[in-house]
Design an enzyme around this catalytic site. Structure first.
Site, mmCIF file in Angstrom:
data_model
loop_
_atom_site.group_PDB
_atom_site.id
_atom_site.type_symbol
_atom_site.label_atom_id
_atom_site.label_comp_id
_atom_site.label_asym_id
_atom_site.label_seq_id
_atom_site.Cartn_x
_atom_site.Cartn_y
_atom_site.Cartn_z
ATOM 1 N N CYS A 15 0.828 -1.209 0.000
ATOM 2 C CA CYS A 15 0.000 0.000 0.000
ATOM 3 C C CYS A 15 0.864 1.260 0.000
ATOM 4 C CB CYS A 15 -0.924 0.008 1.214
ATOM 5 S SG CYS A 15 -2.067 -1.389 1.269
ATOM 6 N N ARG A 42 -7.887 -4.106 -3.480
ATOM 7 C CA ARG A 42 -7.304 -2.962 -4.198
ATOM 8 C C ARG A 42 -8.201 -2.629 -5.407
ATOM 9 N NH1 ARG A 42 -2.423 -2.599 -1.794
ATOM 10 N NH2 ARG A 42 -1.620 -4.535 -0.906
#
Length: 221
Positions: free
Chosen positions: A54, A131
């Protein structure tokens, strides 16, 4: 299927109106419809703050800030973390790398926005958003959706390419072929009548594979 099950499995589709929402974000309160203000929006989720993949992804979005500005596009990040976690992570990344996540990151601790956009997918995780990337046009319609699992990072070049393609297609009323990138030839719409087919066959202004597959160059700045 009961209401709870529907809530878990609902995912907006391409062409749907983007669900509006109010949210707490790192710069403050945000309402999607107000924030968009006639611009494109990319809404993307990440599984958690203070995680390696991330961190690379949000760094990637930040480093391409000028590209998104040229494409008149605003960014909104999201994860199921508190605002305190977001702020601490943003500050930590800035201290360690010099990269500052200035775009809003939604603190979706109640999972409200994640559920609206189908970012929670139980077979992957019930507590972390996958995601997801939603491309939302100035009319607040969802135009393209990308999903990646928790352990695979996104491709920033593809996100920029796809956003550019959507805007070029809208402006010039064309389609884009495989692997298209800015500067490549575009596909002109195929004929829809016999007369149009005859006109296409005799048209020397474009590159024709056949009457139904023809390409032309665009003068893009």
């Amino acid at each position: 299927m009961d209401t709870q099950e529907i809530e878990k499995t609902f995912i907006p589709r391409i062409g749907d109106n983007a669900p509006d929402f109010d949210a707490i974000t790192t710069p403050g309160k945000l309402k999607l419809s107000d924030y968009a203000g006639g611009k494109w929006v990319i809404l993307f989720s990440h599984p958690a703050d203070f995680t390696p993949v991330c961190t690379t992804e949000l760094t990637g979005f930040t480093e391409r800030k000028k590209d998104f500005e040229k494409l008149d596009t605003k960014l909104i990040g999201l994860s199921i973390d508190s605002i305190h976690s977001h702020l601490a992570w943003v500050n930590n990344v800035r201290e360690k790398t010099g990269v500052y996540f200035e775009f809003p990151i939604i603190a979706d601790i109640d999972m409200k926005v994640a559920k609206l956009y189908g970012m929670l997918q139980p077979n992957e995780s019930e507590t972390a958003a996958v995601r997801a990337v939603f491309f939302i046009d100035p009319y607040l319609r969802i135009r393209l959706i990308m999903y990646y699992p928790l352990n695979v990072g996104r491709n920033m070049d593809e996100i920029i390419r796809a956003l550019t393609a959507l805007q070029v297609s809208d402006e010039h009323k064309v389609a884009l072929p495989l692997n298209w990138k800015k500067g490549d030839k575009v596909i002109v719409p195929p004929p829809k009548t016999l007369q149009q087919m005859e006109e296409r066959i005799n048209d020397d202004s474009c590159e024709k594979v056949d009457f139904y597959l023809a390409k032309k160059e665009l003068n893009l700045n």
